[in-house]
Design a protein around this motif. Structure first.
Motif, mmCIF file in Angstrom:
data_model
loop_
_atom_site.group_PDB
_atom_site.id
_atom_site.type_symbol
_atom_site.label_atom_id
_atom_site.label_comp_id
_atom_site.label_asym_id
_atom_site.label_seq_id
_atom_site.Cartn_x
_atom_site.Cartn_y
_atom_site.Cartn_z
ATOM 1 N N LEU A 66 -10.285 -16.607 2.189
ATOM 2 C CA LEU A 66 -9.402 -15.912 1.331
ATOM 3 C C LEU A 66 -8.160 -16.460 1.324
ATOM 4 O O LEU A 66 -7.733 -17.114 2.145
ATOM 5 C CB LEU A 66 -9.164 -14.521 2.208
ATOM 6 N N ALA A 67 -7.533 -16.304 -0.037
ATOM 7 C CA ALA A 67 -6.282 -16.868 -0.288
ATOM 8 C C ALA A 67 -5.210 -15.676 -0.695
ATOM 9 O O ALA A 67 -5.909 -15.413 -1.875
ATOM 10 C CB ALA A 67 -6.279 -18.376 -1.207
ATOM 11 N N VAL A 68 -4.284 -15.453 -0.261
ATOM 12 C CA VAL A 68 -3.584 -14.379 -0.758
ATOM 13 C C VAL A 68 -2.285 -14.850 -1.605
ATOM 14 O O VAL A 68 -1.653 -15.763 -1.281
ATOM 15 C CB VAL A 68 -3.213 -13.391 0.534
ATOM 16 N N ARG A 69 -2.429 -14.235 -2.866
ATOM 17 C CA ARG A 69 -1.242 -14.599 -3.708
ATOM 18 C C ARG A 69 -0.497 -13.423 -4.011
ATOM 19 O O ARG A 69 -0.605 -12.297 -4.307
ATOM 20 C CB ARG A 69 -1.568 -14.987 -5.274
ATOM 21 N N PRO A 70 0.939 -13.544 -3.482
ATOM 22 C CA PRO A 70 1.806 -12.624 -3.434
ATOM 23 C C PRO A 70 2.168 -11.976 -4.869
ATOM 24 O O PRO A 70 2.323 -13.063 -5.600
ATOM 25 C CB PRO A 70 3.235 -12.943 -2.712
ATOM 26 N N ALA A 71 2.376 -10.948 -5.301
ATOM 27 C CA ALA A 71 2.966 -10.528 -6.824
ATOM 28 C C ALA A 71 4.558 -11.018 -6.770
ATOM 29 O O ALA A 71 4.871 -11.212 -7.986
ATOM 30 C CB ALA A 71 2.791 -9.146 -6.636
ATOM 31 N N SER A 72 5.212 -11.165 -5.673
ATOM 32 C CA SER A 72 6.603 -11.405 -5.955
ATOM 33 C C SER A 72 6.948 -12.486 -4.922
ATOM 34 O O SER A 72 6.093 -13.024 -3.919
ATOM 35 C CB SER A 72 7.468 -10.389 -5.687
ATOM 36 N N HIS A 73 7.982 -13.384 -5.402
ATOM 37 C CA HIS A 73 8.474 -14.553 -4.732
ATOM 38 C C HIS A 73 9.655 -14.004 -3.752
ATOM 39 O O HIS A 73 10.264 -15.063 -3.220
ATOM 40 C CB HIS A 73 8.638 -15.707 -5.861
ATOM 41 N N ALA A 74 10.030 -12.789 -3.734
ATOM 42 C CA ALA A 74 11.281 -12.473 -3.018
ATOM 43 C C ALA A 74 10.896 -12.594 -1.701
ATOM 44 O O ALA A 74 9.972 -12.557 -0.997
ATOM 45 C CB ALA A 74 11.400 -11.021 -3.256
ATOM 46 N N ALA A 75 11.969 -12.787 -0.740
ATOM 47 C CA ALA A 75 12.115 -13.149 0.667
ATOM 48 C C ALA A 75 10.984 -12.155 1.151
ATOM 49 O O ALA A 75 11.537 -10.724 1.067
ATOM 50 C CB ALA A 75 13.311 -13.229 1.136
ATOM 51 N N GLY A 76 10.092 -12.569 2.253
ATOM 52 C CA GLY A 76 9.354 -11.446 2.843
ATOM 53 C C GLY A 76 8.234 -10.805 2.149
ATOM 54 O O GLY A 76 7.374 -10.186 2.697
ATOM 55 N N ALA A 77 8.115 -11.096 0.574
ATOM 56 C CA ALA A 77 6.869 -10.495 -0.014
ATOM 57 C C ALA A 77 5.902 -11.386 0.212
ATOM 58 O O ALA A 77 4.596 -10.660 -0.262
ATOM 59 C CB ALA A 77 7.266 -10.584 -1.589
ATOM 60 N N THR A 300 8.741 -6.806 10.899
ATOM 61 C CA THR A 300 10.246 -6.455 11.189
ATOM 62 C C THR A 300 10.796 -6.359 9.806
ATOM 63 O O THR A 300 10.381 -7.359 9.029
ATOM 64 C CB THR A 300 10.809 -7.486 12.160
ATOM 65 N N TYR A 301 11.463 -5.577 9.423
ATOM 66 C CA TYR A 301 12.261 -5.189 8.008
ATOM 67 C C TYR A 301 13.943 -5.284 8.650
ATOM 68 O O TYR A 301 14.488 -4.829 9.676
ATOM 69 C CB TYR A 301 11.749 -3.768 7.667
ATOM 70 N N ASP A 302 14.442 -5.711 7.291
ATOM 71 C CA ASP A 302 15.895 -5.748 7.337
ATOM 72 C C ASP A 302 16.377 -4.321 6.324
ATOM 73 O O ASP A 302 15.631 -3.741 5.771
ATOM 74 C CB ASP A 302 16.514 -6.869 6.703
ATOM 75 N N THR A 303 17.478 -4.292 6.191
ATOM 76 C CA THR A 303 18.118 -2.884 5.502
ATOM 77 C C THR A 303 17.909 -3.073 3.940
ATOM 78 O O THR A 303 17.941 -1.869 3.548
ATOM 79 C CB THR A 303 19.528 -2.796 5.591
ATOM 80 N N ALA A 304 17.199 -4.289 3.562
ATOM 81 C CA ALA A 304 17.037 -4.143 2.145
ATOM 82 C C ALA A 304 15.364 -3.947 1.872
ATOM 83 O O ALA A 304 14.845 -4.131 1.057
ATOM 84 C CB ALA A 304 17.246 -5.531 1.564
ATOM 85 N N GLY A 305 14.721 -3.677 3.055
ATOM 86 C CA GLY A 305 13.297 -3.510 3.059
ATOM 87 C C GLY A 305 12.319 -4.762 3.238
ATOM 88 O O GLY A 305 11.063 -4.590 2.914
ATOM 89 N N ALA A 306 12.904 -6.012 3.048
ATOM 90 C CA ALA A 306 12.400 -7.059 3.280
ATOM 91 C C ALA A 306 11.772 -7.460 4.447
ATOM 92 O O ALA A 306 12.366 -7.102 5.565
ATOM 93 C CB ALA A 306 13.109 -8.299 2.775
ATOM 94 N N VAL A 307 10.419 -8.191 4.780
ATOM 95 C CA VAL A 307 9.929 -8.380 5.861
ATOM 96 C C VAL A 307 10.693 -9.689 6.255
ATOM 97 O O VAL A 307 10.655 -10.504 5.887
ATOM 98 C CB VAL A 307 8.296 -8.550 5.723
ATOM 99 N N THR A 308 11.051 -9.659 7.671
ATOM 100 C CA THR A 308 11.869 -10.789 8.122
ATOM 101 C C THR A 308 11.129 -11.525 9.175
ATOM 102 O O THR A 308 11.448 -12.625 9.678
ATOM 103 C CB THR A 308 13.213 -10.287 8.846
ATOM 104 N N ALA A 309 9.968 -10.710 9.821
ATOM 105 C CA ALA A 309 9.061 -11.559 10.874
ATOM 106 C C ALA A 309 7.768 -10.513 10.796
ATOM 107 O O ALA A 309 7.716 -9.387 10.596
ATOM 108 C CB ALA A 309 9.797 -11.582 12.083
ATOM 109 N N GLN A 310 6.843 -11.390 11.456
ATOM 110 C CA GLN A 310 5.548 -10.751 11.889
ATOM 111 C C GLN A 310 5.112 -10.762 13.260
ATOM 112 O O GLN A 310 5.191 -12.099 13.621
ATOM 113 C CB GLN A 310 4.751 -11.087 10.970
ATOM 114 N N SER A 311 4.676 -9.937 13.918
ATOM 115 C CA SER A 311 4.448 -10.070 15.547
ATOM 116 C C SER A 311 2.886 -9.711 15.471
ATOM 117 O O SER A 311 2.335 -8.684 14.974
ATOM 118 C CB SER A 311 4.955 -9.305 16.313
ATOM 119 N N LEU A 312 1.668 -10.503 15.874
ATOM 120 C CA LEU A 312 0.542 -10.326 16.103
ATOM 121 C C LEU A 312 0.304 -9.914 17.690
ATOM 122 O O LEU A 312 0.568 -10.989 18.387
ATOM 123 C CB LEU A 312 -0.344 -11.478 15.935
ATOM 124 N N VAL A 313 0.582 -8.707 17.930
ATOM 125 C CA VAL A 313 0.362 -8.342 19.517
ATOM 126 C C VAL A 313 -0.955 -8.104 19.828
ATOM 127 O O VAL A 313 -1.783 -7.112 19.380
ATOM 128 C CB VAL A 313 1.449 -6.986 19.758
#
Length: 775
Positions: A66-77, A300-313
Motif C-alpha cells: 500500500l502507498a497512501v496519498r494524502p488529499a492535502s499537503h497541509a502539516a500533519g495531513a 497528538t494534535y495541536d490547537t489547529a487540529g493538525a497532527v503533530t506526532a503519532q505514537s505506536l504503543v
C-alpha cells in the motif's frame, strides 16, 4: 464495549487486499476467467471518505503493498494509522479521523480490502448515513457527502432512530470532511477537551460503507462462533471461560485517548484477534483467559487540529486471568523513528510496522494481525520499547525515506532490519557500503503535468511492512536512490506520471550500482523480460493443457517494467487484441489480452494483434497509439528452457501439465531524447534490444536473426529505412531528423525475426518529438 467482534476465521488471514490473480484456479473453463483475472491493473487506487487515496499493488508473492496519498499537503495531513485484523482485512485510517471511528464514522469506511474490490471505489466511496429522529424525513447531507436516496426508519425501530440515506463521497468532496475533522479536533484541543469530544455531524448517528451492517469500530476474529451475545452470557459456544479485560489508554499528555486497539490472543489468534474502539481512554472486552498482545495508534494534535506526532504503543505480552486491567500509555513511546544517512537528507516518509504471530506459528509475520503508523510528510513517529515476545513472536520493522535538501538529486529509501523486539534505538544507521545506488531517470510526456510521484517499498517475508514510501517528484528528473539491503534488498518501486503508472520489482546488492529509466518512450503494447522477481505472480504469455493466454502490457525502455493506466487519466486508453491460428480468428477482446482453449495441436502458426489508442487523453502527445503484431508457434513440451518457474502459475497448469512460456518477441528502445521525449539532434540514434518474453531466465532460446527500424515524418503515410547495426538482439539504429521535422512528432516502426521464424512488428505513432532547433 463488550467483545462484539465479527466471527471471521484466521484461516482467511492469508488473503490479501484485492486477492491478486489466481490463474491456476481457472482450469480452462472456457469463459475467459483467466483473461478476466489478468485484466485488472497491477496497481489499483481507492478513495477514502476523507478524500485520501490508497494505491494497492500486488506482488509476485501475492502480498499487496500500500502507498497512501494524502488529499492535502497541509502539516500533519500525511499521518495515517493502519491495521490488518485476524481476517486479513487491511484498514487505513487518517489520524485526524481516529477520534471519530467507532462513534459517528464506522470502521468499514476505511476497509481497503473491501474498497479495492469495488470498481467504483477509485472515484467514490458509497456510504449509508443513519440519522436520529430529530433530523426529520428530509435530513441535510453531512459535510463531504452527497445523498441520493432516503429510507424511513423500519416499523418498531427505537424512537430515537430516524431515516437512513444512501449516497457517496468523492476525492474532492472528502476534503470537506477532512477539513471538518481538523476543525472539530482543533476546537476540542483549544478548549481543553479530549479530541473528538465534539460531535462531528449534527443529528447523525453513524456513517458506514454501503453494503455493511456497521461494525461500530470492531472487526476481527472471536473463534468459530464467538459473538457479543455469547460474551455477555459469560462463555462462548466454544466453551471458553470469559473474563473482562480493561484497557486503559493515555495520550502523550496523560489524558484518556480515543482510537482503535488491536487485541490478539497469542496462544491462538483464531480464538480472538480484533480491532476494538477505545473511547475516552477505556475499552472493556470479554475474552477467554490466556495470553494476549495489544497495539494502539495514538496521535497528538495541536490547537489547529493538525497532527503533530503519532505514537505506536504496543504490549507484546499480556496475561488475562480473571478480571484484568492493562495500560497503554503513549508517554512510554519515547523512541523516535529517525535515520543517520551518509549525505544530508530531509525525511518525507516514516513508518513503524508491528505484527503479532501466535504460538501456533501457522501464520507468517507478513499476514499476521498488524498495526502500523505511517507519515507521508515527515510528521514524527514514536514507539515504545518492547522485548521479544514470551509467547509466539513479534515482527517489527521501521521505514525511513528522505530527500536531499533544496531538491537535490538524491534520496534515501531505508528499511530497518526485521526484528522480534522493538528496540529503544529507532535510528536506522547506514553506511555507503550498506546501500545500493540506483541511478533513476524519470521521463514524462511534454503534455503531462510535471508533478509526478514515486514509491519505494522493500519486500520481505520476515517483516510486517506492506507499505511503500511515496514521494512527490518533479519530472523529468535524474535522481540517485540509495536503497537499504537489510532485509534482502528486494524492492518494489513505481513511477506515476501522466496517464500511466510503471511498476518494477528489483533485487539489489549492497555496494553495487544500478540504473533504471522510467516512462522512457516510445511506449507500446508488448511484453518484458523479468530476470529476478516480477511484480505479479502469473504468466502473461503461456500455454498449458491447451489453454493459451497472452496478455500484453504497456512497455517503456526498461524490460523489467510493466505499465498500467493510472486512475488519474481523464480517458483510459482504448485497447483491443485478437488472436489468429493459420488465419482463423480464435479470440478477440476489448483489452490488451487474448485467451483460448484447445491449443494443444502442434504445427499451427499464430498471429497476435494488439492495438492501444491514448489519443483521447489530454496528457498524451507522444506514443499516442501503437500497433503490435506477433507471430509464433507453440513451444515444444521437450523445451525445458521454456518451462515456467515453479513459483509462478498459468491457466491450464496441473501437476502433470507444466506451463510453457510462449516464444513472443519483445522490443525495448533506448531513444536518444531528453526527459520529455524530445530530440535535439539532426543525427538521431536509438538503441534497440530484441529478445523473448522471459521469467527468471526461462523462455525461448531461439537466436534473434534480424531487426529493422523505419521512421515516418508524415503520420505513417510513408516510411524511411533507418540504418541498423549490431547482431544477436543488440542493435543501434541511426537516421536523420530533417529540418522539415522540427517541431513535429515522428513515428517509429520496429520489426524483428528469430531463428524459429517468430516475428515482431511494432508501430508507435508520434513516438517522440523533434525540437524546433536541432544540432
Amino acid at each position: 464495549m463488550v467483545g462484539g467482534a465479527l466471527a471471521l476465521g484466521l484461516a482467511a488471514s492469508a488473503a490479501v487486499v484485492g486477492g491478486g490473480t489466481a490463474l491456476a484456479a481457472s482450469g480452462g473453463s472456457g469463459d475467459s476467467k483467466a483473461l478476466s483475472a489478468m485484466a485488472g491493473s497491477r496497481t489499483r487506487d481507492i478513495t477514502l471518505v476523507t478524500g485520501d487515496r490508497v494505491a494497492v499493488t500486488t506482488t509476485a508473492s501475492g502480498r499487496d503493498v500500500l502507498a497512501v496519498r494524502p488529499a492535502s499537503h497541509a502539516a500533519g495531513a500525511g499521518a495515517f494509522a493502519s491495521f490488518q485484523d485476524g481476517s486479513g482485512d487491511r484498514y487505513v485510517i487518517p489520524a485526524s479521523a481516529l477520534p471519530y471511528v467507532g462513534r459517528q464514522l464506522d470502521l468499514s469506511l476505511f476497509d481497503v480490502s473491501a474498497l479495492v474490490k469495488d470498481p467504483s471505489a477509485a472515484d467514490r466511496v458509497p456510504v449509508t448515513v443513519s440519522f436520529t429522529a430529530a433530523a426529520g424525513s428530509s435530513p441535510t447531507a453531512p459535510a463531504g457527502l452527497t445523498l441520493t436516496s432516503t429510507t424511513p426508519a423500519p416499523a418498531g425501530a427505537p424512537a430515537e432512530q430516524g431515516v437512513s440515506a444512501g449516497g457517496y463521497a468523492t476525492a474532492g468532496s472528502g476534503r470537506q470532511l477532512a477539513r471538518l475533522l481538523k476543525q472539530r479536533i482543533g476546537a476540542d484541543v483549544k478548549a481543553g477537551r479530549r479530541p473528538g469530544s465534539t460531535p462531528l455531524f449534527h443529528q447523525v448517528a453513524s456513517v458506514r460503507r454501503t453494503g455493511t451492517t456497521g461494525t461500530t469500530g470492531t472487526t476481527g476474529t472471536t473463534g468459530s462462533a464467538g459473538t457479543a451475545a455469547d460474551a455477555l452470557r459469560g462463555a462462548t459456544s466454544d466453551g471458553y471461560k470469559l473474563d473482562i479485560l480493561t484497557l486503559d489508554a493515555e495520550d502523550r499528555s496523560g489524558a484518556g485517548a480515543t482510537g482503535e486497539v488491536l487485541l490478539t490472543n497469542t496462544d491462538d489468534a483464531s480464538v480472538f484477534a480484533a480491532v476494538l474502539p477505545v473511547v475516552d481512554g477505556v475499552e472493556k472486552v470479554a475474552v477467554p483467559d490466556g495470553h494476549y498482545s495489544a497495539a494502539m495508534l495514538v496521535p497528538t494534535y495541536d490547537t489547529a487540529g493538525a497532527v503533530t506526532a503519532q505514537s505506536l504503543v504496543t504490549r507484546s505480552d499480556l496475561t488475562v486471568s480473571g478480571a484484568t486491567t492493562e495500560d497503554l500509555d503513549a508517554r512510554t513511546a519515547t523512541a523516535a523513528v529517525t535515520a543517520a544517512t551518509p549525505r544530508p537528507a530531509v525525511a518525507d516518509y516514516l513508518s513503524a510496522n508491528w505484527a503479532r504471530v501466535d504460538a501456533t506459528g501457522q501464520t507468517p509475520v507478513s499476514y499476521a494481525p498488524t498495526a502500523s503508523v505511517t507519515s507521508t510528510d515527515g510528521t514524527p513517529v514514536y514507539v515504545n520499547p518492547q522485548p521479544a515476545a514470551a509467547v509466539g513472536a513479534v515482527g517489527y520493522d521501521a521505514q525511513w525515506s528522505g530527500h536531499a535538501p533544496d531538491a537535490g538529486d538524491y534520496r534515501y529509501d531505508l528499511d530497518s532490519a526485521a526484528s522480534d523486539e522493538v528496540s529503544a534505538d529507532q535510528q536506522i544507521h547506514v553506511t555507503s557500503g550498506q546501500l545500493a545506488a540506483v541511478a533513476a531517470r524519470y521521463d514524462r510526456d511534454p503534455a503531462s503535468p510535471a508533478d509526478g510521484q514515486v514509491t519505494s517499498g522493500e519486500l520481505t517475508q520476515n517483516a510486517p511492512a506492506s507499505f511503500s514510501a511515496i514521494a512527490t517528484q518533479t519530472m523529468p528528473a535524474r535522481v540517485t536512490d540509495y536503497l537499504s539491503t537489510f532485509n534482502g534488498g528486494d524492492w518494489l518501486q513505481e513511477s506515476f506520471t501522466g496517464d500511466l503508472v510503471f511498476i518494477g520489482e528489483r533485487s539489489v546488492l549492497a555496494g553495487h550500482g544500478y540504473s533504471v529509466d522510467w516512462a522512457r518512450g516510445p511506449l507500446a503494447l508488448g511484453l518484458g523480460r523479468y530476470p529476478d522477481t516480477i511484480p505479479f505472480g502469473d504468466c502473461e504469455a503461456c500455454v498449458a493443457g491447451g489453454d493459451l493466454l497472452a496478455f500484453l502490457e504497456t512497455t517503456d525502455s526498461d524490460a523489467g517494467h510493466v505499465g498500467d493506466p493510472s486512475v488519474y487519466a481523464d480517458n483510459s486508453p482504448v485497447e483491443q487484441a485478437s488472436l489468429y491460428r493459420d488465419g482463423t480468428l480464435l479470440d478477440s477482446e476489448d483489452g490488451p489480452g487474448v485467451y483460448t482453449e484447445g491449443q494443444d495441436t502442434p504445427g499451427g502458426r499464430y498471429r497476435l494483434v494488439a492495438d492501444r489508442d491514448a489519443g483521447a487523453e489530454p496528457n498524451v502527445s507522444q506514443s499516442t497509439s501503437s500497433h503490435t503484431e506477433l507471430t509464433f508457434g507453440l513451444p515444444s513440451a521437450a523445451d525445458t528452457g521454456s518451462v515456467l518457474p515453479a513459483n509462478l502459475s498459468c491457466a491450464g497448469q496441473s501437476d502433470s501439465t507444466p506451463c510453457l512460456i510462449l516464444p513472443l518477441l519483445t522490443a525495448h528502445d533506448d531513444l536518444a531524447t531528453d526527459g520529455t521525449g524530445t530530440s535535439h539532434r539532426t543525427d538521431q540514434r536509438m538503441g534497440l534490444e530484441i529478445g523473448h518474453v522471459a521469467y527468471q531466465g526461462a523462455g525461448s532460446r531461439a537466436a534473434i536473426t534480424s531487426a529493422a527500424v523505419q521512421v515516418s515524418f508524415d503520420d505513417g503515410r510513408t516510411w524511411q529505412n533507418a540504418s541498423v547495426t549490431g547482431s544477436a538482439g543488440h542493435y543501434q539504429a541511426h537516421w536523420t531528423n530533417p529540418a522539415a521535422a522540427r517541431g513535429t512528432n515522428p513515428s517509429i516502426r520496429v520489426s524483428a525475426t528469430d531463428a524459429d521464424g517468430d516475428t515482431l512488428s511494432q508501430t508507435v505513432m508520434h513516438a517522440y518529438a523533434v525540437a524546433t532547433t536541432t544540432s
